[in-house]
Design a protein around this motif. Structure first.
Motif, short mmCIF file in Angstrom:
data_model
loop_
_atom_site.label_atom_id
_atom_site.label_comp_id
_atom_site.label_asym_id
_atom_site.label_seq_id
_atom_site.Cartn_x
_atom_site.Cartn_y
_atom_site.Cartn_z
N UNK A 4 1.78 13.27 -9.39
CA UNK A 4 1.02 14.45 -8.99
C UNK A 4 1.90 15.47 -8.27
N UNK A 5 2.96 15.00 -7.62
CA UNK A 5 3.83 15.91 -6.88
C UNK A 5 4.98 16.46 -7.71
N UNK A 6 5.27 15.83 -8.83
CA UNK A 6 6.42 16.26 -9.62
C UNK A 6 6.09 17.55 -10.37
N UNK A 7 7.10 18.38 -10.52
CA UNK A 7 6.94 19.62 -11.27
C UNK A 7 7.12 19.31 -12.75
N UNK A 8 6.37 19.99 -13.58
CA UNK A 8 6.45 19.76 -15.02
C UNK A 8 7.75 20.38 -15.53
N UNK A 9 8.65 19.55 -16.05
CA UNK A 9 9.95 20.02 -16.52
C UNK A 9 9.93 20.45 -17.99
N UNK B 260 0.81 -1.21 0.00
CA UNK B 260 0.00 0.00 0.00
C UNK B 260 0.84 1.26 0.00
N UNK B 261 1.92 1.25 0.78
CA UNK B 261 2.79 2.43 0.80
C UNK B 261 3.50 2.62 -0.54
N UNK B 262 3.96 1.53 -1.14
CA UNK B 262 4.63 1.63 -2.44
C UNK B 262 3.64 2.08 -3.50
N UNK B 263 2.41 1.56 -3.46
CA UNK B 263 1.39 1.98 -4.42
C UNK B 263 1.04 3.45 -4.28
N UNK B 264 0.94 3.90 -3.03
CA UNK B 264 0.65 5.33 -2.82
C UNK B 264 1.79 6.19 -3.33
N UNK B 265 3.00 5.72 -3.16
CA UNK B 265 4.16 6.47 -3.66
C UNK B 265 4.18 6.49 -5.18
#
Length: 79
Positions: free
Chosen positions: A60-65, A49-54
């Motif tokens: 969603x958390x990454x900035x668009x490069x 569950x933790x790996x799936x959430x990651x």
């Protein structure tokens, strides 16, 4: 060992530092195979569950490069 100077209301509290028990606790019961399997299954579920959430949360958390893309409506392009 040093003696305490302050009065202690109960003698067993004052002597608690020196007390050693000669009674051994009973041996722990060994876990059965089903208990071990259940615990490992719960652990794998939590880790999964933790790996799936990651995995699902990182995009969603990454900035668009990529270069900034601006949206233009068709009306502004037809001038």
């Amino acid at each position: 060992m040093f003696r305490r100077r302050e009065p202690v209301p109960f003698a067993f509290i004052a002597e608690a530092d020196k007390f050693r028990s000669n009674v051994t606790p009973p041996p722990r019961e060994r876990a059965t195979a089903s208990q071990i399997a259940g615990r490992s299954l719960i652990g794998l579920t939590l880790v999964g569950g933790l790996v799936g959430a990651l995995v699902f949360g990182l995009p969603a958390l990454s900035l668009d490069q990529s270069p900034a893309r601006t949206q233009h409506s068709e009306a502004s392009n037809n001038r």
